[in-house]
Design a protein around this motif. Structure first.
Motif, PDB file in Angstrom:
ATOM      1  N   UNK A   1       0.838  -1.326  -0.027  1.00  0.00           N
ATOM      2  CA  UNK A   1      -0.043  -0.064   0.221  1.00  0.00           C
ATOM      3  C   UNK A   1       0.877   1.284  -0.197  1.00  0.00           C
ATOM      4  N   UNK A   2       1.933   1.272   0.929  1.00  0.00           N
ATOM      5  CA  UNK A   2       2.890   2.351   0.694  1.00  0.00           C
ATOM      6  C   UNK A   2       3.743   2.643  -0.376  1.00  0.00           C
ATOM      7  N   UNK A   3       3.804   1.351  -1.319  1.00  0.00           N
ATOM      8  CA  UNK A   3       4.107   1.487  -2.421  1.00  0.00           C
ATOM      9  C   UNK A   3       3.430   1.764  -3.595  1.00  0.00           C
ATOM     10  N   UNK A   4       2.327   1.938  -3.382  1.00  0.00           N
ATOM     11  CA  UNK A   4       1.043   2.406  -4.368  1.00  0.00           C
ATOM     12  C   UNK A   4       0.712   1.379  -5.057  1.00  0.00           C
ATOM     13  N   UNK A   5       0.925  -0.155  -4.799  1.00  0.00           N
ATOM     14  CA  UNK A   5       0.477  -1.313  -5.320  1.00  0.00           C
ATOM     15  C   UNK A   5      -0.700  -1.913  -4.993  1.00  0.00           C
ATOM     16  N   UNK A   6      -1.457  -2.653  -5.810  1.00  0.00           N
ATOM     17  CA  UNK A   6      -2.463  -3.443  -5.264  1.00  0.00           C
ATOM     18  C   UNK A   6      -1.750  -4.697  -4.376  1.00  0.00           C
ATOM     19  N   UNK A   7      -2.703  -5.243  -3.519  1.00  0.00           N
ATOM     20  CA  UNK A   7      -2.146  -6.238  -2.712  1.00  0.00           C
ATOM     21  C   UNK A   7      -2.932  -7.467  -2.567  1.00  0.00           C
ATOM     22  N   UNK A   8      -2.228  -8.657  -2.590  1.00  0.00           N
ATOM     23  CA  UNK A   8      -3.074  -9.985  -2.459  1.00  0.00           C
ATOM     24  C   UNK A   8      -2.503 -10.798  -1.269  1.00  0.00           C
ATOM     25  N   UNK A   9      -3.237 -10.940  -0.393  1.00  0.00           N
ATOM     26  CA  UNK A   9      -2.746 -11.703   1.060  1.00  0.00           C
ATOM     27  C   UNK A   9      -3.171 -13.148   0.703  1.00  0.00           C
ATOM     28  N   UNK A  10      -2.243 -13.799   0.961  1.00  0.00           N
ATOM     29  CA  UNK A  10      -2.381 -15.495   1.100  1.00  0.00           C
ATOM     30  C   UNK A  10      -2.521 -15.927   2.362  1.00  0.00           C
ATOM     31  N   UNK A  11      -2.992 -17.026   2.698  1.00  0.00           N
ATOM     32  CA  UNK A  11      -3.339 -17.468   4.087  1.00  0.00           C
ATOM     33  C   UNK A  11      -2.327 -18.628   4.121  1.00  0.00           C
ATOM     34  N   UNK A  12      -1.324 -18.842   3.338  1.00  0.00           N
ATOM     35  CA  UNK A  12      -0.202 -20.078   3.589  1.00  0.00           C
ATOM     36  C   UNK A  12       0.747 -19.923   4.330  1.00  0.00           C
ATOM     37  N   UNK A  13       0.794 -18.524   5.101  1.00  0.00           N
ATOM     38  CA  UNK A  13       2.010 -18.300   5.925  1.00  0.00           C
ATOM     39  C   UNK A  13       1.575 -17.842   7.299  1.00  0.00           C
ATOM     40  N   UNK A  14       1.962 -16.658   7.610  1.00  0.00           N
ATOM     41  CA  UNK A  14       1.818 -16.240   9.203  1.00  0.00           C
ATOM     42  C   UNK A  14       0.302 -15.782   9.422  1.00  0.00           C
ATOM     43  N   UNK A  15      -0.510 -15.013   8.387  1.00  0.00           N
ATOM     44  CA  UNK A  15      -1.715 -14.543   8.922  1.00  0.00           C
ATOM     45  C   UNK A  15      -2.910 -15.434   8.948  1.00  0.00           C
ATOM     46  N   UNK A  16      -3.430 -15.219   9.959  1.00  0.00           N
ATOM     47  CA  UNK A  16      -4.718 -16.239   9.931  1.00  0.00           C
ATOM     48  C   UNK A  16      -6.307 -15.288  10.033  1.00  0.00           C
ATOM     49  N   UNK A  17      -7.256 -15.802   9.893  1.00  0.00           N
ATOM     50  CA  UNK A  17      -8.384 -15.027   9.527  1.00  0.00           C
ATOM     51  C   UNK A  17      -8.731 -14.074  10.622  1.00  0.00           C
ATOM     52  N   UNK A  18      -8.703 -14.486  12.016  1.00  0.00           N
ATOM     53  CA  UNK A  18      -8.883 -13.571  13.188  1.00  0.00           C
ATOM     54  C   UNK A  18      -7.904 -12.262  13.025  1.00  0.00           C
ATOM     55  N   UNK A  19      -6.775 -12.529  12.729  1.00  0.00           N
ATOM     56  CA  UNK A  19      -5.793 -11.198  12.441  1.00  0.00           C
ATOM     57  C   UNK A  19      -6.051 -10.629  11.344  1.00  0.00           C
ATOM     58  N   UNK A  20      -6.680 -10.955  10.199  1.00  0.00           N
ATOM     59  CA  UNK A  20      -6.969 -10.392   9.040  1.00  0.00           C
ATOM     60  C   UNK A  20      -8.347  -9.571   9.285  1.00  0.00           C
ATOM     61  N   UNK A  21      -9.171 -10.128  10.041  1.00  0.00           N
ATOM     62  CA  UNK A  21     -10.305  -9.146  10.377  1.00  0.00           C
ATOM     63  C   UNK A  21     -10.209  -8.197  11.281  1.00  0.00           C
ATOM     64  N   UNK A  22      -8.985  -8.264  12.290  1.00  0.00           N
ATOM     65  CA  UNK A  22      -8.836  -7.071  13.074  1.00  0.00           C
ATOM     66  C   UNK A  22      -7.672  -6.336  12.566  1.00  0.00           C
ATOM     67  N   UNK A  23      -7.388  -6.316  11.394  1.00  0.00           N
ATOM     68  CA  UNK A  23      -6.475  -5.315  10.749  1.00  0.00           C
ATOM     69  C   UNK A  23      -6.601  -4.024  10.518  1.00  0.00           C
ATOM     70  N   UNK A  24      -5.909  -3.214  10.763  1.00  0.00           N
ATOM     71  CA  UNK A  24      -5.926  -1.714  10.809  1.00  0.00           C
ATOM     72  C   UNK A  24      -6.334  -1.156   9.396  1.00  0.00           C
ATOM     73  N   UNK A  25      -6.591   0.032   9.146  1.00  0.00           N
ATOM     74  CA  UNK A  25      -6.911   0.381   7.771  1.00  0.00           C
ATOM     75  C   UNK A  25      -5.547   0.388   6.687  1.00  0.00           C
ATOM     76  N   UNK A  26      -4.385   0.678   7.193  1.00  0.00           N
ATOM     77  CA  UNK A  26      -3.139   0.394   6.397  1.00  0.00           C
ATOM     78  C   UNK A  26      -2.959  -1.033   6.089  1.00  0.00           C
TER      79      UNK A  26
END
Length: 358
Positions: free
Chosen positions: A234-259
């Protein structure tokens, strides 16, 4: 949000490999976990390339040289050249050389990739604090121990600038999360009382360099971490695709801040090959994605499966997409943990699968 669409709400009718010209891929947790490839990802990336999309590899792991990283990728079935790899060691070396000038004395702490990047940038390596380095550059290395950390502490206390290649507290492994560079950087900071300069993701330097090398016009950042990959993209001005094959789980994703809210979501990097359904407003605070509806009421997120709406996308994440948009719309500028409940058995099964069942 001032009119900006909520992340995940827009979706993509065409697969990302048709929408974007370059995928900037994180490695740990995206292409591989530990020494092994994420199942199906080498084949997916081969298909992406065959369709005309270019790849760049952007890693906060500083332990290896670009040549070593490219060799590992090639062995895993993802052919890569060193020029396609950007490491956080390279970013740190560039920043230090710009600040201190060619030939400046630097104490490397980390794997071989740290020292190699510093040498390539024209800096002078020293072995200990007694050689009066102007900077300590600290990156991940599996063999980093007390002796190296002690030298770093003494050098920083004597006035050397503390530069960290990245601040990832953990790294994914087949055995679960293990200490990352950020954990060891924290040791030096705790003893010296000085905060380091962090040059890796989410600083946009690494993605910007990869964009420059690949001549990307519409890049998409693919990563498994919200705090580095998504925020960095986001800081580089690019689109982002999050994958769930690593560190982030759904609960962490739901609680994510706007950035740290991704534009797209997939189980793994094969999501570059599939369409991503939009999440649309359905009235009365409800948000619908394919056959799932989510709403936020009285501080609780509620999910239900609307079977009449069809099967939805094949990745099984439509309900999670709906939950994210419902929650983020309710909390557009805040980090907010979510309490989630199911309104039918299909939703209850989904919540259990995502680790969101109370």
């Amino acid at each position: 949000m001032s009119g900006t669409p909520t992340p995940l709400a827009v979706g993509k009718v065409r697969p990302p490999h048709q929408e974007y010209d370059v995928a900037l891929l994180d490695l740990d947790g995206v292409v591989y976990v530990g020494p092994e490839a994420v199942p199906g990802v080498p084949e997916a990336l081969a298909a992406v390339r065959a369709a005309g999309m270019r790849l760049g590899f952007v890693t906060n792991n500083a332990s290896r040289t670009p040549e070593e990283v490219a060799g590992h990728l090639t062995v895993l079935g993802v052919p890569a050249s060193p020029a396609e790899v950007i490491t956080s060691s390279q970013a740190a070396a560039t920043v230090v050389a710009q600040r201190l000038g060619a030939g400046a004395r630097v104490l490397p702490v980390g794997g071989p990739g740290v020292a190699a990047a510093l040498e390539a940038a024209g800096l002078t390596l020293v072995a200990g604090a007694e050689e009066e380095p102007l900077a300590v550059v600290q990156g991940y290395g599996r063999d980093v121990g007390w002796t190296q950390l002690a030298e770093a502490v003494v050098a920083v206390r004597n006035g050397a600038q503390h530069v960290a290649t990245n601040a990832d507290a953990t790294i994914p492994s087949p055995r679960g999360l293990l200490p990352g560079n950020g954990a060891l950087v924290g040791v030096v900071s705790a003893v010296t009382g000085r905060r380091p300069l962090v040059t890796g993701k989410p600083d946009p330097t690494m993605h910007a360099e990869c964009v420059r090398r690949t001549a990307a016009h519409r890049p998409v950042v693919v990563g498994d971490r919200l705090d580095t990959d998504v925020e960095g993209g986001r800081r580089a001005g690019a689109a982002t695709l999050l994958v769930l094959s690593g560190v982030t789980d759904p609960a962490t994703l739901l609680a994510a801040g706007p950035d740290r809210r991704p534009d797209l979501l997939a189980p793994d990097a094969a999501g570059l090959l599939t369409a991503h359904p939009a999440v649309v407003a359905a009235g009365d605070g409800r948000w619908r994605c394919a056959g799932w509806t989510a709403r936020s009421a009285d501080g609780v997120l509620r999910l239900r499966r609307d079977s009449a709406e069809g099967p939805g996308s094949a990745d099984g994440l439509d309900g999670l997409r709906a939950l994210c948009v419902a929650h983020w719309t309710r909390h557009p500028e805040a980090v907010a943990p979510a309490e989630v409940t199911a309104e039918d058995e299909a939703a209850a099964d989904a919540l259990r699968h995502w680790g969101l069942a109370s």
